[in-house]
Design a protein around this motif. Structure first.
Motif, mmCIF file in Angstrom:
data_model
loop_
_atom_site.group_PDB
_atom_site.id
_atom_site.type_symbol
_atom_site.label_atom_id
_atom_site.label_comp_id
_atom_site.label_asym_id
_atom_site.label_seq_id
_atom_site.Cartn_x
_atom_site.Cartn_y
_atom_site.Cartn_z
ATOM 1 N N VAL A 76 3.240 -2.764 5.140
ATOM 2 C CA VAL A 76 1.994 -3.415 4.713
ATOM 3 C C VAL A 76 1.843 -4.761 5.425
ATOM 4 N N ASP A 122 0.717 -4.468 8.943
ATOM 5 C CA ASP A 122 -0.573 -3.796 9.116
ATOM 6 C C ASP A 122 -0.424 -2.421 9.764
ATOM 7 N N HIS A 157 -3.636 2.174 1.998
ATOM 8 C CA HIS A 157 -2.504 2.219 1.075
ATOM 9 C C HIS A 157 -2.977 1.804 -0.307
ATOM 10 N N HIS A 196 3.660 3.382 -4.744
ATOM 11 C CA HIS A 196 2.878 3.037 -3.560
ATOM 12 C C HIS A 196 2.703 4.256 -2.656
ATOM 13 N N GLY A 251 0.741 5.370 1.238
ATOM 14 C CA GLY A 251 0.075 4.852 2.416
ATOM 15 C C GLY A 251 0.059 5.841 3.567
#
Length: 217
Positions: A69, A72, A77, A84, A86
């Motif tokens: 995260v 990037d 996500h 979590h 993504g």
């Protein structure tokens, strides 16, 4: 003359409240269409029985997820009930450039994130249950969640359904077979969109030149 026209891949987004049947529909679509590929997301949740690393999900730690995260690396996500999820940008970009169609089973938050970068390459389908009671029964019958989690999902369903207007298509999952057929028809139609066919101009120019040459004979 080669009549195979190169096409950009597309992202088929399938969203719905929990229990509306999107996982079942997604599995059927993938089984019916060899040109449709499953998006394999990264997640911090534990694998469920029979789930395989790299095939169903990429299972990683929370620290590793947050590292991606920060750098990037995700196209989208979200935190869903404490876990979590993504999708890696590199995976999405490669699929589009190589003409592969990828099916995403994600919520409205993930969809909004994807729109920021891939709006022209997306087809968004939102699935609704025929009734709220039907949604409740489906969640209870699948017996994979505790009563507290089921209650959380039902409370969240109203908010999820409020985002229906952000999607290109809305399908009510009253009959499973009809729902699968309807969404498959959507996918087949979207593949024919003019803007997705990269080599269409060259193909048409070749046809026109052949026609002009014929007229000169």
């Amino acid at each position: 003359m080669n009549n195979h026209i190169k096409r950009r891949g597309m992202l088929i987004i399938l969203s719905s409240p929990s229990g509306a049947g999107k996982t079942t529909v997604a599995t059927a679509l993938l089984n019916a269409d060899i040109n449709l590929h499953k998006s394999v997301s990264a997640t911090t949740r534990s694998p469920r029985p029979q789930e395989e690393q790299g095939k169903d999900y990429v299972f990683i730690s929370k620290d590793e997820f947050l590292h991606h995260v920060e750098n990037d690396n995700f196209a989208e996500h979200a935190n869903v009930f404490g876990n979590h999820y993504g999708t890696f940008k590199s995976t999405v970009d490669e699929a589009i450039e190589n003409g592969r169609d990828v099916l995403f089973v994600i919520d409205w938050q993930g969809t909004q994130q994807l729109v920021q970068t891939y709006a022209h390459d997306m087809v968004r389908v939102f699935m609704l249950p025929p009734t709220f009671e039907d949604l409740k029964l489906r969640l209870e019958n699948r017996k994979s969640d505790s009563p507290d989690v089921i209650n959380q999902r039902l409370l969240k369903a109203s908010d999820e359904m409020s985002h229906w207007a952000e999607y290109d298509y809305v399908v009510i999952n009253k009959d499973l077979d009809q729902t699968i057929d309807a969404i498959h028809d959507i996918i087949k139609s979207e593949r024919l969109r003019r803007l997705r066919q990269i080599d269409l101009v060259d193909f048409i120019n070749t046809l026109r030149k052949a026609g002009e040459a014929y007229g000169e004979n």
